[in-house]
Design an enzyme around this catalytic site. Structure first.
Site, PDB file in Angstrom:
ATOM      1  N   ASN A 125       0.910  -1.402  -0.548  1.00  0.00           N
ATOM      2  CA  ASN A 125      -0.327  -0.143   0.086  1.00  0.00           C
ATOM      3  C   ASN A 125       0.598   1.241  -0.579  1.00  0.00           C
ATOM      4  OD1 ASN A 125      -2.704  -1.600   0.495  1.00  0.00           O
ATOM      5  ND2 ASN A 125      -3.015  -0.929   2.148  1.00  0.00           N
ATOM      6  N   ARG A 177     -10.952  -4.854 -15.037  1.00  0.00           N
ATOM      7  CA  ARG A 177      -9.999  -5.290 -14.674  1.00  0.00           C
ATOM      8  C   ARG A 177     -10.225  -6.862 -14.459  1.00  0.00           C
ATOM      9  NH1 ARG A 177      -5.594  -1.853 -11.906  1.00  0.00           N
ATOM     10  NH2 ARG A 177      -6.337  -0.486 -10.096  1.00  0.00           N
ATOM     11  N   ARG A 217      -4.702   1.448 -13.304  1.00  0.00           N
ATOM     12  CA  ARG A 217      -3.413   2.433 -12.822  1.00  0.00           C
ATOM     13  C   ARG A 217      -3.568   0.946 -12.195  1.00  0.00           C
ATOM     14  NH1 ARG A 217      -1.691   7.418 -11.276  1.00  0.00           N
ATOM     15  NH2 ARG A 217      -4.301   8.129 -10.830  1.00  0.00           N
ATOM     16  N   HIS A 253     -15.003   3.194 -15.249  1.00  0.00           N
ATOM     17  CA  HIS A 253     -14.845   2.749 -14.354  1.00  0.00           C
ATOM     18  C   HIS A 253     -16.256   1.789 -13.791  1.00  0.00           C
ATOM     19  CE1 HIS A 253     -14.038   1.872  -9.892  1.00  0.00           C
ATOM     20  NE2 HIS A 253     -12.698   1.406  -9.921  1.00  0.00           N
ATOM     21  N   TYR A 266     -12.472 -10.374  -2.493  1.00  0.00           N
ATOM     22  CA  TYR A 266     -13.030  -8.806  -2.535  1.00  0.00           C
ATOM     23  C   TYR A 266     -14.671  -9.024  -1.968  1.00  0.00           C
ATOM     24  CZ  TYR A 266      -9.355  -6.704  -4.407  1.00  0.00           C
ATOM     25  OH  TYR A 266      -7.957  -6.107  -4.660  1.00  0.00           O
ATOM     26  N   HIS A 273     -15.142  -3.793  -0.464  1.00  0.00           N
ATOM     27  CA  HIS A 273     -15.105  -3.379  -1.784  1.00  0.00           C
ATOM     28  C   HIS A 273     -16.649  -2.661  -2.016  1.00  0.00           C
ATOM     29  CE1 HIS A 273     -14.193  -2.647  -6.427  1.00  0.00           C
ATOM     30  NE2 HIS A 273     -12.495  -1.913  -5.857  1.00  0.00           N
TER      31      HIS A 273
END
Length: 707
Positions: free
Chosen positions: A46, A372, A402, A432, A465, A589
């Site tokens: 992180n 992703r 990213r 997104h 997640y 998430h």
């Protein structure tokens, strides 16, 4: 009137608070030993990303002389000063945790790190052989002369700095050895009494450093690592196309400016200062560490086979009792909307939905956003098969995801070669949203089947997640999905949506309107409430609107995993707002927003946080969940999370986080409770023989993570 800066917590310091909460899991003796090591490695990962993106961006602003203050009143220079002070303390805590707690405990458990001075003759012969075969032929030292050009020090890769005696005029010379691409980080040693006896790569190199410099005395050798700025954006007006522009960004990152130097704490002042000067860094940007660099690598030890007593008990995803594996997904979705909560419930129905669409001769078209996905994605393979069978397939591929840019470029080209129409999003905006629409020919006409999600189409991360999948054939939501893709793929203004809120067009205004309706109902004496679950709460406008709602008497419960710039519980400002954050084995998430709305309980899910980038600079959607069973289930999910007293933290009006104190009722660990409920629902369905269900076997990743 300008907002009171005391009402806002600095974004970057709030993120560091989040990483501190993750670090607390590594320090918690109640967490299994190897999972503590995993949490420690996550905090290091992180921090790497934080420095590359956030610190790198702030350093650019400082160098450009920008002095604009953030909502909390700090300039870029002021933020950097506060950040570096906090990070230095955090790094000290990380390494104290590793050095004084985890490493001794791991040794007692049979996972022992050997030092060069401790190695006996047999392991020493083994290491000599490894050096000769794996290291010496691959590693090439680079001289760093004060007058010559600086060799490229690759971002985040481990290097060894070697100070050599006997230079010109009797001085010393500095050489650098790149280690990051040479071999693995850990060398397993032969041992009679240890379950796993290992030495780090840098220690093996240090043992044999003189071999690379015959005739030159090695004065000292110290491992170091450089972090480079990754806050680089595509100049879309200058690039011929987004694909080539993104490739240029990836190349530019390799040589972007350094933002941090990490070096072993035992390194001499001479060695440290020479590296610092050659890299052009200031002293506060240098971090001596007393322990092995790049603790992120140590997460691999937590994944070793065996040592199960030091790991979380597996919580495998359960089959959803609402999904019959023996019936086509289209038949089931046409009967009722399906809501799945991962990783408590399996992601398999989502993959099946896309794979069946690729094979079904009645399916005419598939349109999907890919942000992703996994390295060997069954979703990508299904889209390729669909295109090869002459279906109309469109993939909106976000190249600017990213640190996944290179992978996205690779399989975007593969999709194009298979005949998929690949769209690289909207100019100037990052796409997104998580949407997939399938158009199918049926006896009554064309039916649109839609998947709306809060997470990516990634079957691997879906095991760790916490995300929601909503699959429906609702005509209104199907029409909204079509309008969404027409807007993204055709650059057209979207027609009226039936229920979807889309950023950057009208999501912000829609959310503000929903909050204002609660304010008005409260002022009229009605019950008014807002429940919101998200990753980050940063946007000053949305925070100001929540303050306004609190002052009007609206009860607001916020579940914010990471950054929260709002101050709850401040008298006269936010006394009706509570904020908690859950840090546990799975990464929280899912984004869920619920407004009481006079008892109608309007509920939305999506992938958008309340941040300026999500509301103003990204293509996002929030989808209303209108069917009663799914809406009721979302309410129960939120209530379970808000009742967490075991793995949650509460934000105070002073901006400090503290462990949530359990009320008189029984203690609740929300993730354990949700997993228990998923298991119970599966057992009940199996016993009732309602569907032919198969249990999910544990797989890699079922143990969880938190980034």
């Amino acid at each position: 009137m300008a907002p009171d800066r005391s009402h806002f917590i600095n974004r970057e310091l709030s993120w560091l608070d989040f990483n501190d909460r993750v670090l607390a899991e590594a320090r918690d003796p109640g967490t299994p030993l190897l999972e503590r090591l995993r949490f420690l490695s996550i905090t290091a990962s992180n921090l790497d990303e934080f420095f590359m993106v956030r610190v790198g961006g702030l350093q650019l602003q400082r160098r450009e002389g920008k002095r604009k203050k953030d909502p909390s009143g700090l300039t870029p220079a002021g933020q950097l000063k506060a950040i570096l002070k906090r990070v230095r303390s955090m790094v000290e805590t990380q390494y104290a945790c590793y050095r004084e707690d985890l490493e001794p405990a791991l040794a007692r458990a049979g996972i022992r790190r050997a030092r060069p001075e401790e190695v006996e003759s047999e392991p020493r012969r083994f290491l000599r052989s490894a050096f000769e075969e794996q290291l010496f032929p691959l590693i090439t030292p680079m001289s760093i002369e004060a007058e010559g050009p600086m060799p490229l020090i690759h971002n985040l890769e481990l290097h060894m700095a070697v100070l050599l005696s006997g230079g010109e005029d009797g001085g010393t010379e500095l050489a650098v050895m790149p280690l990051g691409r040479a071999t693995h980080r850990f060398f397993s040693l032969p041992s009679r009494d240890e379950l796993y006896h290992y030495m780090t790569l840098e220690d093996v190199v240090r043992m044999h450093a003189a071999e690379w410099f015959p005739g030159r005395p090695v004065q000292e050798a110290a491992a170091f690592r450089v972090t480079r700025n990754a806050d680089l954006a595509v100049q879309e007006d200058e690039a011929p196309d987004l694909l080539s522009g993104m490739e240029e960004v990836l190349e530019a990152r390799k040589q972007s400016g350094p933002v941090r130097l990490e070096i072993e704490g035992a390194a001499s002042h001479e060695l440290r200062s020479r590296l610092q000067d050659r890299l052009g860094l200031k002293r506060p940007e240098v971090f001596p560490v007393h322990g092995p660099l790049n603790l992120n690598d140590f997460g691999a030890l937590a994944d070793m086979e065996g040592f199960d007593e030091h790991k979380f008990e597996p919580w495998p995803p359960q089959p959803s009792p609402e999904v019959d594996p023996g019936r086509p997904m289209f038949d089931q979705i046409s009967e009722r909307s399906l809501l799945l909560y991962h990783p408590y419930e399996s992601f398999d129905p989502v993959v099946r939905f896309i794979e069946e669409a690729a094979a079904d001769p009645d399916v005419l078209a598939i349109k999907q956003v890919l942000y992703r996905t996994s390295r060997n994605s069954p979703v990508v393979e299904a889209l390729k098969r669909a295109a090869e069978s002459n279906k109309y397939v469109t993939a909106v591929v976000e190249l600017r995801a990213r640190f996944d840019e290179a992978r996205n470029i690779e399989w975007a080209r593969q999709l194009e070669q298979s005949g998929v129409q690949v769209i690289y999003g909207v100019r100037g905006l990052k796409t997104h949203a998580k949407v997939c629409i399938v158009m199918r020919r049926e006896p009554d006409g064309i039916v649109r089947y839609v998947h709306y999600g809060t997470g990516n189409f990634n079957e691997v991360t879906a095991r760790v997640y916490g995300d929601l999948s909503y699959m429906t054939s609702d005509p209104n939501l199907g029409a909204d999905a079509s309008s969404f893709f027409n807007a993204v793929c055709g650059y057209s203004q979207p027609r009226h949506f039936n229920g979807l809120l889309m950023a950057p067009i009208h999501m912000r205004d829609g959310l503000v309107a929903l909050i204002e309706q609660e304010i008005e109902r409260s002022r009229q004496g009605q019950k008014a409430a807002i429940d919101a679950k998200m990753n980050s709460l940063v946007d000053p406008g949305m925070i100001g609107k929540l303050y306004e709602a609190s002052k009007a008497g609206v009860r607001i419960r916020l579940n914010v995993r990471g950054i929260c710039c709002l101050r709850p519980g401040v008298k006269g400002l936010s006394e009706n707002i509570t904020v908690l954050s859950i840090i546990d084995r799975f990464l929280e998430h899912a984004r869920v927003f619920r407004f009481r709305h006079g008892g109608e309980h309007l509920t939305y899910i999506g992938s958008a946080d309340w941040m300026p980038r999500n509301l103003d600079r990204r293509v996002e959607v929030l989808v209303p969940v209108d069917d009663a069973p799914s809406r009721k289930r979302l309410r129960k999910i939120l209530d379970v999370h808000f009742s967490d007293s075991e793995k949650s933290w509460t934000l105070g009006p002073d901006g400090n986080w503290s462990r949530t104190k359990a009320a008189k009722r029984k203690k609740v660990r929300s993730q354990a409770e949700l997993h228990r409920r998923a298991c119970e629902a599966f057992r009940t369905a199996r016993q009732a023989n309602r569907t032919v269900l198969q249990p999910h076997l544990p797989q890699e990743g079922d143990r969880g993570m938190n980034r």
